[in-house]
Design an enzyme around this catalytic site. Structure first.
Site, PDB file in Angstrom:
ATOM      1  N   SER A 147       0.854  -1.189   0.000  1.00  0.00           N
ATOM      2  CA  SER A 147       0.000   0.000   0.000  1.00  0.00           C
ATOM      3  C   SER A 147       0.889   1.238   0.000  1.00  0.00           C
ATOM      4  CB  SER A 147      -0.931   0.015   1.216  1.00  0.00           C
ATOM      5  OG  SER A 147      -0.200   0.268   2.395  1.00  0.00           O
ATOM      6  N   CYS A 148       0.281   2.365  -0.361  1.00  0.00           N
ATOM      7  CA  CYS A 148       0.987   3.648  -0.333  1.00  0.00           C
ATOM      8  C   CYS A 148      -0.070   4.717  -0.080  1.00  0.00           C
ATOM      9  CB  CYS A 148       1.759   3.879  -1.631  1.00  0.00           C
ATOM     10  SG  CYS A 148       0.752   3.920  -3.121  1.00  0.00           S
ATOM     11  N   LEU A 149       0.059   5.861  -0.687  1.00  0.00           N
ATOM     12  CA  LEU A 149      -0.925   6.919  -0.488  1.00  0.00           C
ATOM     13  C   LEU A 149      -2.162   6.694  -1.363  1.00  0.00           C
ATOM     14  CD1 LEU A 149      -1.551   9.608   0.940  1.00  0.00           C
ATOM     15  CD2 LEU A 149      -0.556  10.767  -1.033  1.00  0.00           C
ATOM     16  N   GLY A 177      -1.974   4.283  -4.470  1.00  0.00           N
ATOM     17  CA  GLY A 177      -1.857   3.154  -5.381  1.00  0.00           C
ATOM     18  C   GLY A 177      -0.768   3.192  -6.427  1.00  0.00           C
ATOM     19  N   TRP A 228      -3.652   4.734   1.504  1.00  0.00           N
ATOM     20  CA  TRP A 228      -3.968   5.413   2.758  1.00  0.00           C
ATOM     21  C   TRP A 228      -5.160   6.352   2.605  1.00  0.00           C
ATOM     22  CZ3 TRP A 228      -4.018   5.260   7.680  1.00  0.00           C
ATOM     23  CH2 TRP A 228      -4.277   6.405   8.430  1.00  0.00           C
TER      24      TRP A 228
END
Length: 159
Positions: free
Chosen positions: A115-117, A119, A144
């Site tokens: 995961s990240c902010l 995608g 996120w």
């Protein structure tokens, strides 16, 4: 499979001795299609991620920079491995991985979710992991931003 055969025959007629080039072209089309299909089926939704986290059968790796996690928060249970460290981290000796990330290093058969902010970086991490043989890897495209939106909405409904 008439089309590939026609493509092969036309390429062979057009350029003498080009059978290998025609076959390479067909293989690269097949490879691109395979990558396209795997990318579609490797996304995890918010609900799926929530269930996977509750089952404790995955390792969630947040590939944002450490300052982003400190400033904005993180999905509970995630491990922070910034994107520029992912390739090296997945190839580390298990002892070094444990020392650096305070977690057991995943094996190539373990289920990973990146995961990240929002995608973009998690998709890059997924591609890296897949290239290293982590075939049970997925990514949470919502990141996120989506997680925080759902979590805030659920908490608001509880009150």
């Amino acid at each position: 499979m008439v089309l590939p055969l026609l493509l092969f025959r036309s390429a062979r007629r057009a350029i003498p001795g080009s059978e290998e080039a025609a076959l390479w072209g067909l293989k690269s089309i097949k490879g691109s299609w395979h990558n396209f299909c795997t990318a579609i089926f490797k996304d995890v939704t918010y609900k799926e991620l929530k269930n996977l986290l509750n089952s404790k059968k995955i390792m969630l790796i947040d590939v944002r920079e450490t300052w982003e996690i400190v400033e904005y928060g993180k999905i509970p249970g995630s491990v922070n491995i910034p994107l520029d460290e992912v390739r090296e981290a997945l190839q580390m000796h298990p002892k070094d991985f444990k020392e650096k990330y305070n977690e057991v290093k995943p094996s190539k058969s373990d289920s990973l979710v990146f995961s990240c902010l929002a995608g973009v970086r998690s998709k890059k991490a997924l591609d890296m992991a897949m290239s290293l043989g982590f075939n049970s890897a997925q990514h949470y495209a919502g990141g996120w931003k989506e997680w925080a939106t759902y979590e805030f909405s659920e908490k608001k409904q509880e009150n």
